[in-house]
Structure formats: C-alpha cells, structure tokens
Scaffold this motif. Structure first.
Motif, short mmCIF file in Angstrom:
data_model
loop_
_atom_site.label_atom_id
_atom_site.label_comp_id
_atom_site.label_asym_id
_atom_site.label_seq_id
_atom_site.Cartn_x
_atom_site.Cartn_y
_atom_site.Cartn_z
N GLY A 193 9.93 0.97 -0.77
CA GLY A 193 11.30 0.08 -0.97
C GLY A 193 11.97 0.66 -2.18
N GLY A 194 12.94 0.00 -2.32
CA GLY A 194 13.68 0.01 -3.59
C GLY A 194 15.65 0.37 -3.12
N PHE B 210 -2.46 3.16 0.99
CA PHE B 210 -0.97 3.01 0.89
C PHE B 210 -0.63 2.53 -0.35
CE2 PHE B 210 2.91 0.14 1.51
CZ PHE B 210 3.40 0.77 2.69
N GLU C 162 -4.12 -1.49 0.17
CA GLU C 162 -2.83 -1.28 -0.59
C GLU C 162 -2.82 -2.47 -1.72
OE1 GLU C 162 0.62 -3.01 1.73
OE2 GLU C 162 -0.84 -3.95 2.87
N ALA D 37 3.38 2.18 -15.25
CA ALA D 37 2.92 1.16 -14.17
C ALA D 37 1.41 1.04 -14.18
CB ALA D 37 3.11 1.79 -12.64
N ASN D 38 0.86 -0.41 -13.91
CA ASN D 38 -0.59 -0.53 -13.92
C ASN D 38 -1.21 0.09 -12.56
OD1 ASN D 38 -3.08 -1.70 -13.84
ND2 ASN D 38 -2.19 -3.67 -14.55
P1 NAD Z 1 7.44 -5.69 -7.26
O1 NAD Z 1 5.91 -6.07 -7.01
O2 NAD Z 1 7.81 -4.28 -6.76
O3 NAD Z 1 7.84 -5.99 -8.59
C1 NAD Z 1 7.88 -7.33 -9.24
C2 NAD Z 1 7.62 -7.25 -10.79
O4 NAD Z 1 6.34 -6.79 -11.13
C3 NAD Z 1 8.56 -6.15 -11.38
O5 NAD Z 1 9.10 -6.50 -12.52
C4 NAD Z 1 7.67 -4.93 -11.45
O6 NAD Z 1 7.79 -4.15 -12.75
C5 NAD Z 1 6.28 -5.71 -11.84
N1 NAD Z 1 5.22 -4.87 -11.44
C6 NAD Z 1 4.56 -4.87 -9.81
N2 NAD Z 1 3.83 -4.00 -9.91
C7 NAD Z 1 3.34 -3.45 -11.22
C8 NAD Z 1 2.53 -2.60 -11.78
N3 NAD Z 1 1.46 -2.00 -10.74
N4 NAD Z 1 2.38 -2.64 -12.98
C9 NAD Z 1 3.20 -3.14 -13.62
N5 NAD Z 1 4.15 -4.07 -13.16
C10 NAD Z 1 4.32 -4.15 -12.12
O7 NAD Z 1 8.41 -6.73 -6.24
P2 NAD Z 1 10.11 -6.73 -6.13
O8 NAD Z 1 10.48 -6.36 -7.35
O9 NAD Z 1 10.27 -8.21 -5.68
O10 NAD Z 1 10.22 -5.55 -5.12
C11 NAD Z 1 10.47 -4.34 -5.37
C12 NAD Z 1 10.59 -3.31 -4.21
O11 NAD Z 1 9.27 -3.29 -3.47
C13 NAD Z 1 11.53 -4.07 -3.17
O12 NAD Z 1 12.25 -2.94 -2.48
C14 NAD Z 1 10.67 -4.58 -1.86
O13 NAD Z 1 10.99 -4.97 -0.71
C15 NAD Z 1 9.16 -3.83 -2.21
N6 NAD Z 1 7.86 -4.41 -1.93
C16 NAD Z 1 7.24 -3.59 -1.19
C17 NAD Z 1 5.93 -4.13 -1.03
C18 NAD Z 1 4.98 -3.28 -0.39
O14 NAD Z 1 5.31 -2.03 -0.11
N7 NAD Z 1 3.91 -3.71 0.20
C19 NAD Z 1 5.49 -5.40 -1.49
C20 NAD Z 1 6.55 -6.02 -2.16
C21 NAD Z 1 7.83 -5.67 -2.32
#
Ligand code: NAD
Length: 369
Positions: free
Chosen positions: A75-76, A71, A285, A300-301
C-alpha cells in the motif's frame, strides 16, 4: 530437502525490512547449512504497476507451492485511487483466502529493555510473552447475510452475521492447544457465551476438543469483555489466548500495544496441515503497514520483519533453537541500547534499518556457535 521460502517484500518499507531478513537467511545458508531456497515475487502496489493486479497468478501459484511465505507490507498513497478489486490490500486478502490461512498468531512480547515504552506500568509488562490466536476466515466478517436494507420509512437496517461451524472451532482450538504445548501449556478461550449462541457453541467445542485430544494442557474460559479488562490489568496471567475473528481483531491490537511500537510486532497465519505431509501452509508478516512517511529513508525498524522470520523458523521448519537465538539476538541488541527512531529512548544509540539488521545478525552469529 531444500526449504522453499517465497518472499513478497511488497511496497514502502517492506523491501527495506525484508533486506535485513535476507542477510540472516544468507548467513544461515552459508555458515549453518540451512538450505533455504529463495524465490521472490511482487505483491500490492508494485504488482499492480507491473501486472495490473495486486498479485499475479504466477506469484499466487508460487506462494501456494512454497513451504512458507514471508510478506513485507503493501500500500501507499500512489495507489489510493486504483480500482477496489486490485487495490494493494487485495493481494494479501487473496493470499489469506487461497492459502486458507484460518489461524492468525500474534505474539505480544515485551522486551525488558522496552518496558518503559509501554503505556502500562513497567512491572506489569516487563517479560510479557503471550500469544493471541485469532480465527481469521470465519465469523462476523464473512457470515451471510451481510446487508444494508432501506426500510422505506427513512430508516435503514444493517445486518452482519456471526456464524461458526463446529469444524472451524475445532481446528482453531487445536492450533491453540498445540502452540500451548510448545510454550507454558496454558490456553484461555474467550467468547461471549452469556449473550451469543456462537459463544455457546465456541465454548462447547473448545471444551470437547480439549477433553478429547489435549487434556494435558490447562484450559480456562473467559468472557471476551472480561478478557479485555484482564489484558490491561494483569497481562502476564495469560499464555495462549484463542478467540474468534472479531474479538481476536480487537484483543490482539490491545495486547500488541502493551508492548510499544508497531515496528516490533510480528505475526503468522497458518492453514490446515496437509493430509499427506502434515505441513501447514503459512504466511509470516509484520503487523505494521508500508509506512509511506518513512519509506526509502533507511530508518524503518526491521525487528517486526526479523521476528516474523523467527516465527517462520519455529512454526514452519521446527528450527526451535535458531528461532530462540534470533529472538534472543533481538533482545540483546535492545539491551545494548541500540534503537531505531520509533523505539528511541534517552541514552540509547539511534541507528538506521541496515545497522539494526547488522547488529541483530552479529548477535545471532555469536549465539549460534
Ligand atoms: P503503518 O503501519 O504503515 O504506519 C503507521 C505509523 O507507524 C507510521 O507513522 C509509520 O512510520 C510507523 N511505522 C510503521 N512501521 C514502522 C517500522 N517498521 N519502523 C518505524 N516506524 C514504523 O500504517 P498506516 O500509516 O496506517 O498505513 C500506511 C499504508 O500501509 C496504507 O497504504 C495502508 O493501507 C497500508 N497497510 C498495510 C498493511 C499490510 O501490508 N499488512 C497493514 C496496515 C496498513
């Protein structure tokens, strides 16, 4: 027999990160005879756009039938206003519920090259390798009654119910003991038996399960608040930590942050072993979300996603050597000073998602000969 993998890349950076895993799988099929059979579906916002649901019934059935699900993220902002029942996260919750994924595994590994990025002193975290096992389907997040009542005197009363049955504690502690046997053979169980009846039962059942089936594993008990302190005081004392849904939610986030960026953190969620085949349903995931702020930019990492695939190799397919090599490949690339923006450091070389994936694949290939 082919190993059936069902990919759900999802939204935002999910598909970008999954692309790097796909390259590793293709190499394992072409050059290592791994025999992975891939199928792919939609989850989250993209599934809502296509089907009006966060995951279609057809994709749910494929997830249920697969040996393992990979997975990405969901979201977004595009889906902020969709109805609650079909919001992107509902797809993930449905998968967890229908697959009965009661055991959430969150490793906290601190790669030596990233020890300086931790908020703790490098010597406290360098080489850290702990596994937090959180009970995921019971406890206070699901217990009934769960209400807010108007008391009629200008006050309201909120009730959440912490509830655990013996079988739930037995099965999660069994997972912890079994995981410990593949690692340093130590489990620390955390609860609050000093103030909670559920903590008393938790402690009793973990102790009995240990005595009955896993007495070769070293077992300690710790109050969950003391455990939180120890995690930031001397985290390397732990191997496997097992705890309930609420404490696990918090303690796994604390442990995760010892190791630096969200982009580094994998996870696995496992169900009960099938009575006939012994195989557990499993979903792997990254801990991070869909990162809409960087999605589509190629920066993205992908390490959390790749490390999630390493967990899949280890726990769903018992491909321990390949899992070790993939994790070693990640460590080697970090040692070489190759970094995505989120883990960038002075003197390192900044790369994008694809270049990071290529570098890890190259190391994996040379470690696998
Ligand atoms: P996020 O984890 O998406 O991002 C938080 C911060 O960390 C951001 O600045 C992002 O750019 C950075 N980041 C995250 N993963 C990264 C990566 N692989 N490489 C580089 N930078 C990275 O959390 P958020 O911003 O609170 O949420 C964004 C969306 O994701 C929302 O819609 C939220 O509901 C959803 N979300 C989904 C899951 C999931 O699918 N399991 C978990 C958390 C949040």
């Amino acid at each position: 027999m082919a190993k059936n993998l069902f990919l759900l890349p999802g939204d935002g950076i999910g598909p970008e990160a999954m692309g790097e895993v796909r390259k590793i799988i293709a190499h394992m099929n072409d050059a290592m005879g791994a025999d992975f059979a891939l199928d792919e579906g939609l989850v989250g916002g993209c599934a809502y756009d296509a089907h009006g649901a966060a995951i279609s019934e057809e994709d749910m059935a494929k997830a249920m039938a697969a040996d393992a699900v990979l997975f990405g993220a969901v979201g977004g902002p595009k889906w902020d206003d969709v109805p609650y029942e079909v919001r992107p996260e509902a797809g993930l919750l449905r998968l967890r519920k229908d697959m009965e994924l009661f055991a959430n595994l969150r490793p906290a590994i601190c790669y030596p090259a990233l020890a300086n990025a931790s908020s703790l002193k490098p010597e406290l975290v360098e080489g850290l390798d702990i596994l937090i096992i959180r009970e995921l389907t019971g406890g206070v997040y699901f217990g009934e009654p769960k209400t807010i009542t108007d008391l009629g005197n200008g006050q309201k009363r909120a009730i959440d119910t912490q509830v655990y049955d013996t079988y739930e504690i037995e099965r999660i502690s069994s997972v912890a003991f079994e995981m410990a046997r593949t690692r340093s053979n130590r489990v620390c169980s955390m609860e609050k038996r000093n103030v909670m009846k559920s903590g008393v039962l938790w402690n009793q059942v973990v102790t009995a399960t240990h005595k009955e089936k896993y007495s070769d594993v070293k077992l300690d008990h710790m109050l969950a608040d003391a455990g939180g302190m120890q995690l930031v005081r001397a985290p390397k004392q732990f191997d496997v930590i097992v705890t309930d849904n609420l404490f696990g939610d918090m303690l796994s986030d604390v442990a995760a942050m010892l190791t630096g960026s969200l982009g580094m953190l994998p996870s696995a969620s496992l169900g009960a072993p099938d009575a006939k085949t012994g195989k557990r349903k499993a979903l792997y995931e990254p801990v991070h979300g869909s990162a809409p702020d960087i999605a589509g930019k190629g920066i993205a990492n992908p390490i959390a996603m790749i490390a999630s695939f390493a967990m899949c190799l280890r726990y769903s397919f018992n491909m321990v050597k390949d899992a070790d090599n993939l994790e070693k490949a990640i460590a080697n690339v970090l040692d070489q000073g190759i970094r995505t923006g989120d883990i960038m450091a002075d003197g390192a070389r900044q790369v994008g998602t694809v270049e990071m994936g290529d570098a890890i694949l190259k190391e994996f290939v040379s470690l696998s000969v």
